[in-house]
Design an enzyme around this catalytic site. Structure first.
Site, PDB file in Angstrom:
ATOM      1  N   CYS A  57       0.825  -1.216   0.000  1.00 34.86           N
ATOM      2  CA  CYS A  57       0.000   0.000   0.000  1.00 34.86           C
ATOM      3  C   CYS A  57       0.858   1.265   0.000  1.00 34.86           C
ATOM      4  O   CYS A  57       1.686   1.481   0.891  1.00 34.86           O
ATOM      5  CB  CYS A  57      -0.921  -0.031   1.219  1.00 34.86           C
ATOM      6  N   GLY A  58       0.643   2.124  -1.003  1.00 36.17           N
ATOM      7  CA  GLY A  58       1.420   3.349  -1.127  1.00 36.17           C
ATOM      8  C   GLY A  58       1.224   4.300   0.045  1.00 36.17           C
ATOM      9  O   GLY A  58       2.182   4.900   0.541  1.00 36.17           O
ATOM     10  N   HIS A  59      -0.022   4.432   0.511  1.00 38.12           N
ATOM     11  CA  HIS A  59      -0.292   5.337   1.631  1.00 38.12           C
ATOM     12  C   HIS A  59       0.346   4.816   2.926  1.00 38.12           C
ATOM     13  O   HIS A  59       0.764   5.598   3.770  1.00 38.12           O
ATOM     14  CB  HIS A  59      -1.801   5.508   1.822  1.00 38.12           C
ATOM     15  N   CYS A  60       0.403   3.499   3.065  1.00 34.94           N
ATOM     16  CA  CYS A  60       1.065   2.903   4.246  1.00 34.94           C
ATOM     17  C   CYS A  60       2.563   3.213   4.226  1.00 34.94           C
ATOM     18  O   CYS A  60       3.164   3.502   5.260  1.00 34.94           O
ATOM     19  CB  CYS A  60       0.847   1.392   4.271  1.00 34.94           C
TER      20      CYS A  60
END
Length: 504
Positions: A57-60
């Site tokens: 996950c990019g946001h993670c």
């Protein structure tokens, strides 16, 4: 004796907590939990923030360094608050138990009871939110030096000056302080400190390190008025849109926004920001001014939502969140103080006509078995009383739409020789219809010849199912009529099903 007992007690408590957390594995200062030790951590640690994440996950990945920084700062302070993380792709049962539907999802456990995290994603915001949830709503400031330190340590500081801490204004102040998690509140009731501060009557002042240095609350003595005051004046006159400010922008009290699409790389911020601030002064409590840096790849989708391309930048648009995200476009592309002020003034007074997106009609829209619709030819084709029309409302990025595409093409081929049946599709992200609102993708709708009813399809997305839907006049597989409450719940479920988890 009392002080010695207190420190002995505190020392023993720290030892107990340290022993309780020493059994866990760590990544930097963040506890790494699994199903095996999750319950123990939640039960043993009084205040525990847990991030449910996915490795891809990019946001993670963006959150990770800030999350670790927050954990390190709290550990350095000797705080009993701990931060932990769970790989939700490995621990599916834990993710399901705590209702994890998107990544990252953060849950705060206080004495074992879960609470949704409502703070930002920078280390400072995380720490601030946690301290508000674990401490008093407002810090007692007992000296002038404490007041100075409090203001110096916070970008925004709200201070209440009260001769009587139990009067109506003070009670409202503390009540609001308890529910606003992303700002720090201080309270002064000491008579000597009030005298030194030269405060002669009860007041609330918001101090900040941007725009004007301080603003005094002068509204009605209600919690709603005070919350609105804090929201409006704790944001800059012109707010830059990013991951940190998004929740405040879209979740705040002001539902009418002026969006300035600018490129930092091309110097637009330097050129237009002061102009925007001058105009924003006149509409502070009515319209929120927001800049969007179009150099950011994450912001391309916002341009598309407004039917814009990078070559349209710099430009402005207005939007009403409370009216189904109604969009408004200025007649002139000029960005002078006068033109922006006129546009916003007309927007506030309701003088503008809503702007609906529409693509240009392709020359070959009628060439294939599945007809291509845009806003300009929609009514002409769909409302033709001599034809049954099936329309797919799709989004180019939607995974379910892509899966349906070959089946829908087959459906078009099946009925291409039927003069009274039209199979059509429309990109609902690039074309908006005044009387048709689409909330999830794909939405498949049947318009019978007599146009007496419009029927949405809710059956299996197969050639056979769609064929039966058409041939039964929209009876087979039709969606049930729902109450407004049911529709809201289903729309939310559909959005969560259709959108990739790391974009929620």
């Amino acid at each position: 004796m009392g002080i010695r007992f207190f420190y002995n007690f505190l020392f023993v408590l720290i030892i107990i907590i340290s022993n309780a957390t020493s059994d866990f594995s760590y990544d930097e200062d963040v506890l790494v939990l699994s199903k095996v030790d999750f319950k123990k951590a939640v039960n043993d640690i009084e205040h525990l923030l847990v991030e449910f994440y996915a490795p891809w996950c990019g946001h993670c990945k963006q959150l990770a360094p800030e999350y670790a920084k927050a954990a390190k700062e709290l550990a350095k302070e000797g705080s009993l608050i701990k931060l932990a993380k769970v790989d939700a792709t490995e621990e599916n049962e834990l993710a399901e138990e705590y209702g994890v539907r998107g990544y990252p999802t953060l849950k705060f456990f206080k004495n074992g009871r879960p609470l949704d995290y409502g703070g930002g994603r920078q280390a400072e915001s995380i720490i601030s939110w946690l301290k508000k949830k674990t401490g008093p709503p407002a810090r007692e400031l007992a000296s002038i030096s404490e007041i100075k330190e409090f203001k110096a340590n916070n970008t925004v500081a709200i201070i209440g000056y009260f001769k009587d801490s139990k009067n109506d204004l003070a009670s409202k102040f503390l009540s609001v302080a308890s529910v606003i998690d992303d700002h720090h509140f201080g309270i002064i009731t000491n008579e000597n400190v009030l005298t030194e501060s030269e405060v002669k009557e009860d007041k609330i002042i918001l101090y900040k390190k941007f725009d004007e240095e301080k603003v005094e609350f002068t509204g009605d003595i209600t919690e709603e008025a005070l919350k609105s005051f804090v929201f409006i004046h704790s944001l800059p006159l012109v707010v830059e849109f990013n991951h940190e400010t998004a929740t405040k922008i879209f979740g705040g009290d002001i539902k009418r926004h002026l969006l300035l699409f600018l490129s930092k790389k091309d110097g637009h911020f330097d050129k237009y920001l002061d102009t925007a601030k001058n105009v924003a002064q006149h509409f502070r409590e009515k319209v929120l001014f927001v800049t969007i840096n179009t150099d950011e790849e994450d912001h391309i989708r916002i341009l598309e939502f407004f039917g814009m391309k990078k070559e349209d930048v710099p430009s402005v648009r207005a939007i009403k969140l409370e009216e189904d995200m109604a969009k408004y476009k200025p007649e002139s592309a000029e960005l002078t103080e006068e033109s922006i002020k006129t546009f916003v003034g007309d927007f506030v007074e309701g003088k503008l006509k809503q702007h609906y997106l529409s693509q240009e009609l392709p020359e070959d829209w009628n060439a294939k078995s599945v007809k291509v619709l845009v806003a300009s030819n929609f009514d002409e084709i769909v409302l033709d009383n001599s034809k049954d029309v099936l329309v797919e409302f799709y989004a180019p990025w939607c995974g379910h739409c892509k899966q349906l595409a070959p089946i829908y093409d087959e459906l078009g081929e099946k009925y291409k020789d039927k003069e009274d049946i039209v199979i059509a599709k429309i990109d609902a992200t690039a074309n908006e219809l005044e009387n048709t609102k689409i909330s999830s993708f794909p939405t498949i709708t049947f318009y019978p010849k007599d146009k007496s009813k419009v029927v949405e399809y809710n059956g299996e997305r197969t050639l056979e199912g769609l064929s039966k839907f058409i041939e039964t006049g929209g009876e087979y597989g039709k969606a049930e009529t729902e109450t407004p409450e049911d529709e809201e719940e289903e729309e939310e479920e559909d959005k969560q099903k259709e959108v990739p988890k790391d974009e929620l």
